[in-house]
Design an enzyme around this catalytic site. Structure first.
Site, short mmCIF file in Angstrom:
data_model
loop_
_atom_site.label_atom_id
_atom_site.label_comp_id
_atom_site.label_asym_id
_atom_site.label_seq_id
_atom_site.Cartn_x
_atom_site.Cartn_y
_atom_site.Cartn_z
N ASP A 97 -87.84 -3.88 -44.57
CA ASP A 97 -86.83 -2.96 -44.07
C ASP A 97 -85.78 -2.85 -45.20
OD1 ASP A 97 -84.92 -1.62 -42.28
OD2 ASP A 97 -83.92 -3.57 -42.19
N ASP A 146 -81.83 -1.53 -44.73
CA ASP A 146 -80.46 -1.85 -44.34
C ASP A 146 -80.35 -3.23 -43.71
OD1 ASP A 146 -79.07 0.64 -44.98
OD2 ASP A 146 -80.30 1.54 -43.41
#
Length: 254
Positions: free
Chosen positions: A19, A21
């Site tokens: 991922d 953020d």
């Protein structure tokens, strides 16, 4: 020699998803871009237009507002480039870089291509990623960043524009077909609630790396308690990217 060079990419034993953020970077890029707005904040009327599950459409309005306020591409890139990496993440990237024969690396994020590419290029990590799956974003002739949804799907858990489990399943299936054999293990490094959904698709030989005490970690823990056997992957919580390196070193050595 040519046959050798074409064969090598299909030989990687492991596939690792990241991922972006609060996993690769220690902030949320969508929140950080607001620093480019007048007074470094958004007006209340704009914030009030957000509806759960429709975050992508909300961000489209935010980016339109920023353009109206005269925020430029270089303003936004400057903000992205300053976002700090999560602790130990650059070390983890360096580790993966030294093991190209072992790891194929992919990124799956609900941010957008411009934010992610700006940051990855700044730290020199763009080449590490075989694929980046995120919402497409391009500047129009007026200098406005146009954001589009990544895809549509039927998952009730995820926002309208992206189910990361669909991305992970499709990519693993496609690459397995292209390679002619499965990966020994699949890894997923994340932090958020939308990283729990793809981690559910992992099998018992795979490893989920949730950021400790973040929503993905809590959801895995709750699932183990409420529905034993439902979450199959080995779970290795991390505080620093170096925690991930330690576990990957062990698995590579097996």
């Amino acid at each position: 020699m040519t046959s050798h060079s074409t064969r090598v990419p299909s030989d990687k034993r492991f596939l690792i998803f990241f991922d972006f953020d609060e996993t690769i970077v220690d902030e949320t890029s969508d929140d950080m871009v607001v620093q480019a707005a007048p007074g470094q904040r958004l007006p209340g009327w704009l914030k009030d237009t957000y509806h759960p599950g429709r975050y992508n459409e909300y961000m489209q309005r935010v980016l339109a507002y920023l353009a109206e306020q005269g925020v430029t591409e270089s303003d936004m890139r400057g903000i992205m480039e300053k976002i700090p990496a999560t602790p130990g993440m650059i070390t983890l990237f360096q580790f993966l870089r030294t093991r190209p024969q072992d790891f194929e690396v992919a990124l799956v994020s609900d941010a957008n291509t411009f934010f992610i590419e700006s940051w990855l290029r700044r730290v020199g990590a763009r080449q590490l990623f075989h694929r980046v799956f995120t919402n497409p974003a391009t500047f129009n002739k007026d200098g406005r960043l146009l954001l589009r949804p990544f895809h549509s799907h039927d998952c009730p858990r995820c926002p309208d524009n992206m189910c990361k489990q669909v991305v992970v399943r499709d990519h693993v299936a496609r690459r397995t077909h292209e390679r002619g054999r499965p990966y020994q293990r699949v890894f997923y490094v994340g932090d958020g609630a939308n990283d729990f959904c793809p981690a559910l698709a992992l099998g018992p030989r795979d490893v989920a790396f949730p950021r400790r005490d973040f929503p993905m970690h809590r959801l895995i823990t709750e699932t183990h308690e409420a529905m034993p056997g439902e979450f199959k992957a080995v779970t290795v919580p991390w505080v620093s990217g170096e925690d991930v390196v330690q576990r990957l070193r062990k698995l590579v050595a097996e």
